[in-house]
Design a protein around this motif. Structure first.
Motif, PDB file in Angstrom:
ATOM      1  N   VAL A 197      -6.435   0.868   4.293  1.00  0.00           N
ATOM      2  CA  VAL A 197      -7.273  -0.186   3.643  1.00  0.00           C
ATOM      3  C   VAL A 197      -7.791  -0.920   5.175  1.00  0.00           C
ATOM      4  O   VAL A 197      -7.052  -1.323   6.141  1.00  0.00           O
ATOM      5  CB  VAL A 197      -6.630  -1.376   2.935  1.00  0.00           C
ATOM      6  N   GLU A 217      -9.721  -4.199   6.156  1.00  0.00           N
ATOM      7  CA  GLU A 217     -10.622  -5.803   5.511  1.00  0.00           C
ATOM      8  C   GLU A 217     -10.933  -6.250   6.815  1.00  0.00           C
ATOM      9  O   GLU A 217     -10.551  -6.684   7.712  1.00  0.00           O
ATOM     10  CB  GLU A 217      -9.098  -6.538   5.018  1.00  0.00           C
ATOM     11  N   GLU A 242     -10.223   2.561   2.079  1.00  0.00           N
ATOM     12  CA  GLU A 242     -10.955   1.525   1.405  1.00  0.00           C
ATOM     13  C   GLU A 242     -11.476   0.455   2.429  1.00  0.00           C
ATOM     14  O   GLU A 242     -10.779   0.245   3.324  1.00  0.00           O
ATOM     15  CB  GLU A 242      -9.903   0.761   0.323  1.00  0.00           C
ATOM     16  N   ARG A 301     -13.120  -3.391   2.848  1.00  0.00           N
ATOM     17  CA  ARG A 301     -13.469  -4.426   2.145  1.00  0.00           C
ATOM     18  C   ARG A 301     -14.216  -5.377   3.055  1.00  0.00           C
ATOM     19  O   ARG A 301     -13.682  -5.747   4.220  1.00  0.00           O
ATOM     20  CB  ARG A 301     -12.125  -5.322   1.490  1.00  0.00           C
ATOM     21  N   CYS A 302     -15.490  -5.821   2.406  1.00  0.00           N
ATOM     22  CA  CYS A 302     -16.325  -6.689   3.517  1.00  0.00           C
ATOM     23  C   CYS A 302     -16.374  -8.077   2.683  1.00  0.00           C
ATOM     24  O   CYS A 302     -16.849  -8.229   1.869  1.00  0.00           O
ATOM     25  CB  CYS A 302     -17.534  -6.056   3.590  1.00  0.00           C
ATOM     26  N   LYS A 345     -14.038   3.982  -0.442  1.00  0.00           N
ATOM     27  CA  LYS A 345     -14.334   2.885  -1.249  1.00  0.00           C
ATOM     28  C   LYS A 345     -14.783   1.711  -0.334  1.00  0.00           C
ATOM     29  O   LYS A 345     -14.216   1.334   0.339  1.00  0.00           O
ATOM     30  CB  LYS A 345     -13.188   2.511  -2.073  1.00  0.00           C
ATOM     31  N   VAL A 360     -16.074  -2.092  -0.611  1.00  0.00           N
ATOM     32  CA  VAL A 360     -15.968  -3.112  -1.740  1.00  0.00           C
ATOM     33  C   VAL A 360     -16.915  -4.311  -0.997  1.00  0.00           C
ATOM     34  O   VAL A 360     -16.357  -4.802   0.313  1.00  0.00           O
ATOM     35  CB  VAL A 360     -14.430  -3.653  -1.972  1.00  0.00           C
ATOM     36  N   ASP A 386     -17.401  -7.832  -0.904  1.00  0.00           N
ATOM     37  CA  ASP A 386     -16.804  -8.897  -1.464  1.00  0.00           C
ATOM     38  C   ASP A 386     -17.271 -10.399  -0.895  1.00  0.00           C
ATOM     39  O   ASP A 386     -16.768 -11.268  -1.002  1.00  0.00           O
ATOM     40  CB  ASP A 386     -15.342  -8.788  -1.256  1.00  0.00           C
ATOM     41  N   ARG A 432     -19.606  -6.854  -5.330  1.00  0.00           N
ATOM     42  CA  ARG A 432     -19.019  -7.794  -6.354  1.00  0.00           C
ATOM     43  C   ARG A 432     -19.938  -9.030  -6.036  1.00  0.00           C
ATOM     44  O   ARG A 432     -19.462 -10.082  -6.839  1.00  0.00           O
ATOM     45  CB  ARG A 432     -17.721  -7.946  -6.003  1.00  0.00           C
TER      46      ARG A 432
END
Lengths: 412, 481
Positions: free
Chosen positions: A195, A197, A223, A225-226, A249, A251, A253, A282
């Motif tokens: 992941v 982040e 994954e 995540r932004c 993936k 995301v 965010d 999202r």
């Protein structure tokens, strides 16, 4: 190499090699239970329809993680020779050592916690077999001078490796990351979960290079995540592997995120490269762009599945996707499924997907100017694929990849 | 915004205009499904033994099958024992001509605006009307007969042309094809049969009109179209149902068999009752439609305008077996309120130099979910296959969803397959442009939507195109996003 026996019971085989005592850990036992519940995806599984992973695993020798700690002299991959990096080395799937060039990078480990949103059985399998999680942190507001290199080594003693790590780019930081295997020829199953982040206003350039592991079977969960106003640009380059499944993936965010996903796959022989990507918007007002290209040769198989989700709240999203494929031989196949799922109305989303072959006229043009057939092919294919890595900012890597790709295409 | 809401409200509160019921006495089977019901239907239709056997085989296959759960729709479980599988409007004897048809029945169809009485022959469409699963009247039969064209109800075809029915029934959609096709094969009550002989170009549009009238019934009709070498036919299908609070099941099967150089054009304007705006009632439209381009140079073209039904589950497909054969699919699917649609097509390229084209336009409004699901499959020996697909979605309002699930499977390196999709809403700039030129907002939306769907509407025969345009306007005008 063991001969695949029909109906090998992989689940009980895996259970018998679970690290002793690890089942008493709540996170591990929960992960294992979840894994048993979902089981290995069979042919009817929609997600693994084109990647018969259970059948592939049955062909491998008995799956077992390597026992005890392995401390190997760890040579650095040739790809990175002469470069100063923040090296984070995993051996047989477990964190081994870190050789850091920048003081703003911290590496810690802690026990794996229960993950909540895992859906894929391989994520559970990873959690069950990797009781510790490696956390890499880049300090707030720092633009790293040197790239972070995450390198997987194999000693050949384990046939099941489960690397697991998290990279945190704190607010306003900037990093370039490369992830790769040290080339080897062991038959093993790598099941990775990572992941990244990207915090507020963080910036990430991320290269996954899959090359030099011709016997390896891989399932990779990646994954990214932004958070608010962050930037991410990811490149997945798959050149030489037998069976690769990438679950990427992204995301989104936060708002004002700019994210790019690029992918290139050049399977040949009997190999299979399956890229499943998810871009999950999202939050409103973000931008994502995805481009995957593949050239399939021999009896190989390319699979692409790209999902774009735009959640009801994510208005003013711009999301684009394109997937283009070239089939070079009559026995190669490609299965692609671009998938848009949109619940917000004020958005601009599109996907495009093509499958075809090289333009005869373009080939003729080159031939008529005295370029031999092989070079003409290589030239046109190079023009086709180069788009997937031309935006890479690390020029040194870009050039090396260009060289690797060109030499691959000349063999076509 | 306030004006938008007001217009929206007006539209959504508009009632389904075909929502009345007719007082027709019906001859029905008891509720439920078992082998006896299958036998009962077969006996009622005075069918030969082979057909009964075929039905029973399908029923037994159905028992072993599971209802598909993969479509992107949600609905409460269907109780297959709570459905009446056979309902026929009561008639004293089979009508010899239209004068003998129950006047109440004729009134029903007049209300629907369908000309069964041949005085309206100017419309020039031959109609087979199916009410609650049973074909009640077919027009222009003699005229078509002169050309050797067979156009009649399915039960009539079984009696008069058993050799044709036996040969082609299930040749495109096998009885065990899928859950709903198997159910249909077991209990289908009637439908239309059409045969176009060699070299004949059918001079008029052939049309089937479906209406569900009785309560608690399911409609299971079967259409079989066989186009012999070098023939051409254009076929239309329309449907309506009364407003009822419970859901009704419609599981039809359409089979098209096209021989060498035959060309079949099949158009549907589907306007089943979509349920109330709170999502109560409505038709479950679970239909299997497939065409087989068996001969070289044959062509099958599907056009559909889907505005009704609570749930649509429908994938008109083409199996391109003959060399140089081609398939087309044009679709406009509109969902509003609580409607759900999962629709698309399958193009299976088997023969050499086969071509297919897919144009799908989805429009979702209200709380609806609209999915395009399609497959383009180029098999190994399909050299030089060519496909172009385009699926666009238009979203109106922020509580609906648009989804696309295209599968593209290519096993031949000479294939050229292209797919593109977009999702967007009606641009404020577009509306502004129209308003600036004195076009009011409602008309502007209708204009833009019609323009958006034009590529598909252009494919419809004229009479249908007008109806389809009206339907589009009715469902959507005013719902500016």
């Amino acid at each position: 190499m063991t001969i695949a026996t029909a109906n090998r019971n992989l689940i009980s085989e895996l259970e018998s090699v679970l690290p002793a005592g690890s089942k008493s850990e709540p996170a591990v036992s929960k992960a294992w239970e979840q894994f048993i519940q979902t089981g290995l995806p069979g042919q009817k599984s929609e997600e693994y329809k084109y990647a018969p992973i259970a059948r592939q695993l049955e062909k491998l020798p008995a799956l077992k993680p390597s026992a005890g700690d392995v401390l190997l002299p760890t040579p650095l991959p040739q790809f990175l020779s002469g470069q100063t990096c923040n090296y984070i080395v995993f051996v047989d799937g477990r964190f081994s050592s870190a050789k850091l060039a920048d003081k703003e990078v911290k590496v810690t480990t802690r026990t794996t916690e229960e993950s909540h949103d895992a859906k894929d059985p391989f994520e559970w399998l990873n959690a069950a077999f990797s009781p510790s999680l490696t956390i890499i942190t880049v300090e707030e507001g720092v633009a790293l001078q040197h790239p972070i290199a995450i390198v997987y080594h194999s000693s050949g003693r384990g046939t099941l490796v489960n690397p697991r790590w998290t990279l945190q780019l704190l607010k306003g930081s900037k990093a370039t990351v490369i992830e790769m295997c040290q080339p080897h020829a062991y038959e093993l199953f790598q099941n990775k979960k990572s992941v990244i982040e990207a915090g507020e206003k963080a910036s990430l350039e991320y290269l996954i290079l899959q090359d030099g592991t011709p016997a390896q079977t891989e399932v990779n969960h990646t994954e990214v995540r932004c958070a608010l106003s962050s930037y991410a640009s990811c490149f997945t380059i798959s050149l030489n592997s037998r069976f690769v499944r990438n679950n990427m993936k992204l995301v989104v965010d936060g708002s004002q995120v700019e994210a790019h996903l690029y992918g290139l796959y050049l399977p040949s022989g009997d190999s299979l490269i399956d890229n499943h990507t998810v871009v999950d918007h999202r939050q409103p007002e973000s931008f994502s762009n995805e481009m995957y290209k593949g050239v399939m040769n021999d009896r190989s198989k390319g699979v692409f599945n790209g999902k774009i989700y735009v959640r009801p709240h994510a208005q003013k999203t711009n999301a684009f996707q394109s997937n283009r494929n070239i089939l070079l031989s009559e026995n190669a196949t490609v299965n692609t499924k671009p998938q848009l799922e949109i619940w917000a109305d004020d958005v601009k989303c599109s996907h495009g997907c093509t499958t075809g072959q090289l333009d005869e006229e373009a080939l003729f043009y080159l031939r008529s100017r005295g370029i031999d057939k092989r070079s003409a092919y290589a030239m046109l294919l190079h023009a086709f694929v180069a788009e997937t890595f031309k935006e890479m900012k690390m020029t040194q890597w870009k050039e090396t990849i260009d060289g690797l790709v060109t030499s691959r295409l000349l063999k076509v | 915004m306030a004006k938008d809401n007001q217009i929206l409200e007006e539209i959504t509160s508009r009632e389904y205009e075909h929502g009345w019921t007719a007082n027709l006495e019906a001859d029905s089977a008891p509720k439920g499904l078992n082998e006896d019901i299958v036998r009962f239907i077969s006996r009622k239709k005075q069918e030969p033994d082979w057909l009964l056997e075929w039905r029973l085989k399908a029923y037994r296959a159905w028992l072993t099958m599971k209802e598909p759960r993969w479509p992107n729709v949600t609905y409460p479980a269907i109780d297959y024992q709570d459905i009446i599988y056979y309902s026929a409007p009561k008639q004293k004897a089979a009508p010899g001509s239209l004068e003998e048809v129950d006047p109440e029945l004729l009134k029903t169809f007049e209300k629907l605006g369908i000309s069964l009485t041949e005085q309206k022959r100017l419309t020039g469409i031959a109609v087979d009307a199916v009410l609650d699963s049973v074909s009640v009247a077919t027009t222009f039969k003699e005229k078509l007969g002169e050309l050797g064209i067979i156009f009649c109800s399915f039960s009539e075809a079984v009696k008069e042309h058993p050799e044709l029915v036996k040969k082609y029934l299930g040749s495109v959609v096998p009885m065990q094809d899928n859950y709903f096709a198997a159910l249909n094969s077991a209990v289908f009550s009637d439908g239309s049969f059409c045969y176009i002989p060699k070299g004949v170009r059918c001079p008029m549009e052939l049309s089937t009109y479906f209406r569900i009238n009785a309560a608690k019934t399911g409609q299971f009709e079967r259409t079989l179209i066989v186009a012999d070498e070098d023939s051409y036919v254009s076929y239309l299908e329309g449907c309506t149902a009364p407003m009822r609070d419970e859901h009704q099941l419609h599981a039809a099967v359409v089979e098209i068999y096209a021989m060498k150089s035959a060309h079949v054009k099949y158009s549907t304007v589907q306007n089943w009752y979509p349920g109330s705006k709170e999502g109560v009632g409505g038709i479950y439209n679970f239909v299997t439609k497939r065409g087989l381009c068996a001969g070289d140079h044959s062509k099958i073209s599907w056009t559909q305008v889907e505005t009704g039904s609570a749930i649509t589950w429908k994938y008109p497909s083409c199996v391109l077996k003959g060399d140089y054969s081609s398939g087309e699919f044009y679709s406009v699917a509109v969902t509003n309120n609580h409607q759900q649609a999962d629709t698309g097509t399958k193009m299976i390229h088997i023969g050499k130099n086969t071509r297919s084209r897919i144009v799908s336009k989805g429009i979702s409004a209200g709380l609806s979910q609209n999915s395009y699901r399609g497959q383009v499959h180029v098999l190994k020996r399909a050299i030089n296959a060519r496909n172009f697909s385009q699926c666009d979605s238009l979203l109106m309002g922020d509580r609906c969803g648009a989804h696309t699930f295209p599968y593209i499977d290519v096993e031949n390196s000479t294939a050229r397959v292209e797919h593109e999709a977009t999702t967007s809403k009606i641009g404020e700039d577009q509306i502004f442009y129209c308003r600036q030129r004195g076009i009011d907002e409602e008309a502007a939306v209708a204009l833009i939507v019609n323009g958006y769907a034009k590529e598909v509407l252009n494919q419809l025969p004229m009479e249908f195109a007008v109806e389809a345009q009206k339907l589009l306007a009715l469902t959507l005008e005013g719902s500016v996003g």
